[in-house]
Design a protein around this motif. Structure first.
Motif, short mmCIF file in Angstrom:
data_model
loop_
_atom_site.label_atom_id
_atom_site.label_comp_id
_atom_site.label_asym_id
_atom_site.label_seq_id
_atom_site.Cartn_x
_atom_site.Cartn_y
_atom_site.Cartn_z
N LEU A 77 7.59 9.03 2.25
CA LEU A 77 8.24 7.66 2.38
C LEU A 77 8.70 7.27 0.87
CD1 LEU A 77 5.48 5.67 4.26
CD2 LEU A 77 7.82 6.45 5.26
N LEU A 78 8.36 7.70 -0.10
CA LEU A 78 8.96 7.46 -1.41
C LEU A 78 10.04 8.39 -1.72
CD1 LEU A 78 5.56 6.79 -3.51
CD2 LEU A 78 7.18 5.17 -2.54
N ARG A 79 10.61 9.44 -0.87
CA ARG A 79 11.55 10.11 -1.32
C ARG A 79 12.92 9.52 -1.18
NH1 ARG A 79 8.86 15.01 1.20
NH2 ARG A 79 7.73 15.89 -0.20
N PRO A 80 13.98 9.58 -1.85
CA PRO A 80 15.07 8.95 -1.80
C PRO A 80 15.88 8.92 -0.64
CG PRO A 80 15.21 10.42 -3.95
CD PRO A 80 14.10 10.96 -3.02
N GLU A 81 15.71 9.87 0.25
CA GLU A 81 16.37 9.86 1.41
C GLU A 81 15.70 9.01 2.39
OE1 GLU A 81 14.15 13.52 0.87
OE2 GLU A 81 15.91 12.97 -0.20
N LEU A 87 7.93 -0.86 0.87
CA LEU A 87 6.66 0.21 0.04
C LEU A 87 7.18 0.38 -1.38
CD1 LEU A 87 4.40 2.18 0.56
CD2 LEU A 87 5.71 3.93 1.15
N LEU A 88 8.13 0.56 -1.67
CA LEU A 88 8.73 0.81 -3.30
C LEU A 88 8.15 -0.49 -3.82
CD1 LEU A 88 10.10 2.21 -5.40
CD2 LEU A 88 12.20 1.21 -4.79
N ASP A 89 8.55 -1.85 -3.46
CA ASP A 89 8.28 -3.02 -4.19
C ASP A 89 6.75 -3.22 -4.08
OD1 ASP A 89 8.62 -5.70 -4.90
OD2 ASP A 89 7.99 -6.53 -3.05
N GLU A 90 5.97 -2.87 -2.88
CA GLU A 90 4.45 -2.83 -3.02
C GLU A 90 3.89 -2.28 -4.05
OE1 GLU A 90 0.66 -1.48 0.01
OE2 GLU A 90 2.63 -1.78 0.79
N ALA A 92 5.21 -0.77 -6.68
CA ALA A 92 5.63 -1.29 -8.10
C ALA A 92 4.88 -2.40 -8.73
CB ALA A 92 7.08 -1.47 -8.20
N ARG A 93 4.88 -3.34 -7.86
CA ARG A 93 3.82 -4.70 -8.09
C ARG A 93 2.41 -4.13 -8.25
NH1 ARG A 93 5.86 -9.63 -5.19
NH2 ARG A 93 8.34 -9.43 -5.19
N ALA A 94 1.87 -3.19 -7.46
CA ALA A 94 0.36 -2.71 -7.54
C ALA A 94 0.35 -1.94 -9.05
CB ALA A 94 -0.09 -1.98 -6.33
N THR A 95 1.36 -1.25 -9.27
CA THR A 95 1.06 -0.27 -10.31
C THR A 95 1.28 -1.23 -11.84
OG1 THR A 95 2.07 1.44 -9.08
CG2 THR A 95 1.94 1.54 -11.59
N LEU A 96 2.28 -2.06 -11.58
CA LEU A 96 2.58 -3.01 -12.87
C LEU A 96 1.70 -4.30 -13.20
CD1 LEU A 96 6.38 -2.74 -12.97
CD2 LEU A 96 5.18 -1.35 -14.29
N GLY A 97 1.08 -4.63 -11.82
CA GLY A 97 0.21 -5.90 -11.74
C GLY A 97 0.93 -6.92 -11.83
N LEU A 98 2.39 -7.04 -11.43
CA LEU A 98 3.02 -8.12 -11.37
C LEU A 98 3.25 -8.97 -9.92
CD1 LEU A 98 5.85 -6.77 -13.29
CD2 LEU A 98 4.21 -8.02 -14.21
N ALA A 99 3.33 -10.09 -9.78
CA ALA A 99 3.80 -10.80 -8.48
C ALA A 99 4.78 -11.71 -8.69
CB ALA A 99 2.21 -11.57 -8.22
N ASN A 100 5.35 -11.98 -7.71
CA ASN A 100 6.44 -12.88 -7.62
C ASN A 100 6.04 -14.22 -7.33
OD1 ASN A 100 9.11 -13.85 -7.15
ND2 ASN A 100 9.50 -12.90 -5.22
N LYS A 101 7.11 -15.29 -7.92
CA LYS A 101 6.19 -16.81 -7.99
C LYS A 101 6.08 -17.06 -6.69
CE LYS A 101 9.15 -18.04 -12.21
NZ LYS A 101 9.97 -18.74 -12.69
N SER A 102 6.56 -16.66 -5.60
CA SER A 102 6.56 -17.09 -4.18
C SER A 102 5.34 -16.56 -3.47
CB SER A 102 7.45 -16.80 -3.25
OG SER A 102 8.08 -15.51 -3.17
#
Length: 118
Positions: A77-81, A87-90, A92-102
């Motif tokens: 699912l993470l392959r470019p094609e 999933l990419l957003d999820e 990235a946020r889990a790895t970086l420990g970040l969250a959106n304001k909303s």
């Protein structure tokens, strides 16, 4: 005549002992092999132990293969094609420990109770 008397008086003891010796030796040899067939290094008990180990290892192999398939699916699912933006957003946020304001973030303490914060 004296020698002939000894020839006539003959005991059967050595003959009986000789007749019993061969079956006795055979029984001892068979007992030895039977014991080692059951309790020996390659005997029946060792075979049962080996079968138990094989069953345990096959179960572990099945678990590892299931984990491998699950991880393989996530990687595909993470392959470019076939990149899934959610999933990419999820990831990235889990790895970086970040969250959106909303986003609503739920913090969990070690006991498992949850509290909400914005």
């Amino acid at each position: 005549m004296y020698m002939n008397d000894f020839a006539l008086i003959r005991t059967r003891e050595p003959l009986r002992l000789r007749q019993a010796l061969i079956p006795l030796v055979c029984i001892i040899v068979l007992s030895y092999f039977a014991y080692h067939a059951v309790y020996g290094r390659h005997g029946f008990i060792a075979w049962l132990s080996l079968q138990n180990s094989v069953d345990t290892l096959e179960q572990q192999l099945a678990e590892v293969e299931a984990t491998h398939r699950s991880l393989d699916q996530q990687v595909s699912l993470l392959r470019p094609e076939s990149l899934d933006p959610d999933l990419l957003d999820e990831r990235a946020r889990a790895t970086l420990g970040l969250a959106n304001k909303s986003d609503i973030v739920i913090f969990r303490d070690h006991e498992g109770s949850a509290s909400q914060s914005k």
